[in-house]
Design an enzyme around this catalytic site. Structure first.
Site, short mmCIF file in Angstrom:
data_model
loop_
_atom_site.label_atom_id
_atom_site.label_comp_id
_atom_site.label_asym_id
_atom_site.label_seq_id
_atom_site.Cartn_x
_atom_site.Cartn_y
_atom_site.Cartn_z
N THR A 48 -59.35 5.57 -6.76
CA THR A 48 -59.71 5.22 -5.24
C THR A 48 -59.07 3.85 -4.75
O THR A 48 -58.87 3.70 -3.63
CB THR A 48 -61.14 4.98 -5.46
OG1 THR A 48 -61.89 6.28 -5.85
CG2 THR A 48 -61.72 4.69 -4.02
N TYR A 137 -60.98 6.50 -20.22
CA TYR A 137 -61.19 6.97 -18.99
C TYR A 137 -60.93 8.47 -18.92
O TYR A 137 -59.76 8.80 -19.09
CB TYR A 137 -60.50 6.12 -18.02
CG TYR A 137 -60.32 6.59 -16.42
CD1 TYR A 137 -61.28 7.51 -15.66
CD2 TYR A 137 -59.51 5.96 -15.51
CE1 TYR A 137 -61.34 7.91 -14.62
CE2 TYR A 137 -59.48 6.26 -14.16
CZ TYR A 137 -60.54 7.46 -13.90
OH TYR A 137 -60.47 7.54 -12.53
N LYS A 166 -65.66 6.34 -19.34
CA LYS A 166 -65.79 6.63 -17.98
C LYS A 166 -65.36 8.05 -17.84
O LYS A 166 -64.23 8.25 -18.08
CB LYS A 166 -65.05 5.93 -16.73
CG LYS A 166 -65.32 6.36 -15.53
CD LYS A 166 -64.22 5.95 -14.46
CE LYS A 166 -64.44 6.78 -13.05
NZ LYS A 166 -63.15 6.65 -12.37
#
Length: 300
Positions: A48, A137, A166
């Site tokens: 993002t 991740y 995550k």
């Protein structure tokens, strides 16, 4: 190693100047906006945040500027994964020296690696930064590599500084299995906004939410209601989040995120090519609909 975050962590957008350069002077406004609305931490240099479009020097500068803007008010997790092991180590060590609270490492992308290659990659980073908390991740859609629970378990058993994961795979079963690692103390985050309530109900600690850049109060309310055991309230806010996701493209249009934040008085510029700018008509239409989803006191 003891390090744990619960709640909503925001993978922050990266401010850009009209010429495409970083605009780190715009970061404090975004940081203040998010912290005032109850987020638990910030994640810098992620998808993002246009992290893949930044060079190594820019990634370091962004980490430093975010740590400075936060000034100890919440944890800062720096995304330090890269296509090579050497660069991943370099960025992780820099994040530690810059004062970040932890680092998160996406699997080395482009090439499809074996489980053994992935183990050796993460092991090398963990050994090089043994006193620094690390998150794995898992985002196979962009990395081309899965971090399945068997690999995560092997790493966790070997390296105490790998404190959490995550997971943006959308495979909730894999993430739930990770919640049981380290006798339930492994720090787990869902990265798929449509699964936040389901993940929290399954024992996941929190969410890393890209949509929370624009609508942090909605995502925070999902977490708070779920934590309080108020299923009806949590469902209400998850439904509003799902409506906001549909309006904003769920991370598929970062220029729209930035334009909507400008309507909320946080100016971040536009995006870096080859990402495209957004048309004003789209922004106006989306902003009009989005205001009906926000809590009444938060329509600015």
């Amino acid at each position: 190693m003891t390090f744990r975050i619960q709640g909503v962590v925001v993978p922050i957008l990266t401010p850009m100047k009209p010429d495409g350069a970083l605009d780190v002077e715009a970061l404090p406004a975004l940081v203040d906006f998010l912290l005032e609305r109850g987020v638990a931490g910030l994640f810098v240099g992620g998808s993002t945040g246009e992290g893949p479009l930044l060079n190594t020097g820019e990634r370091k500068a962004l980490c430093e500027a975010t740590v400075a803007a936060v000034a100890g008010r919440c944890p800062v997790i720096a995304q330090t994964g890269a296509i090579t092991t050497a660069e991943s180590i370099e960025l992780t060590l820099h994040a530690r020296s810059a004062g970040a609270s932890a680092a998160a490492l996406i699997a080395p992308y482009y090439y499809a690696h074996s489980a053994e290659a992935l183990f050796r990659h993460f092991a090398a980073v963990a050994e090089a930064s043994a006193d620094f908390p690390l998150y794995l991740y898992n985002f196979p859609a962009v990395s081309n590599n899965w971090l399945r629970v068997d690999l995560v378990r092997r790493l966790v058993e070997r390296f105490p500084n790998i404190v959490g994961v995550k997971d943006s795979s959308g495979a909730l079963e894999n993430l739930i299995a990770c919640t049981r690692l380290r006798h339930g103390r492994f720090n787990t985050f869902v990265g798929s906004d449509g699964l936040i309530l389901a993940a929290l109900a399954s024992g996941v600690d929190g969410a890393v939410s890209g949509n929370a850049n624009v609508v942090p109060e909605i995502v925070v309310r999902v977490h708070r209601a779920a934590l309080a055991g108020d299923v009806t309230e949590a469902r209400k806010w998850q439904a509003r989040l799902d409506a906001a996701r549909a309006l904003m493209g769920d991370g598929g249009n970062l220029a729209l995120y930035k334009a909507l934040l400008a309507r909320r008085r946080v100016e971040l510029g536009s995006v870096r090519p080859p990402l495209l700018p957004v048309e004003e008509e789209t922004v106006e239409r989306c902003w009009h609909a989005l205001q009906a989803l926000l809590p009444k006191a938060e329509c600015q």
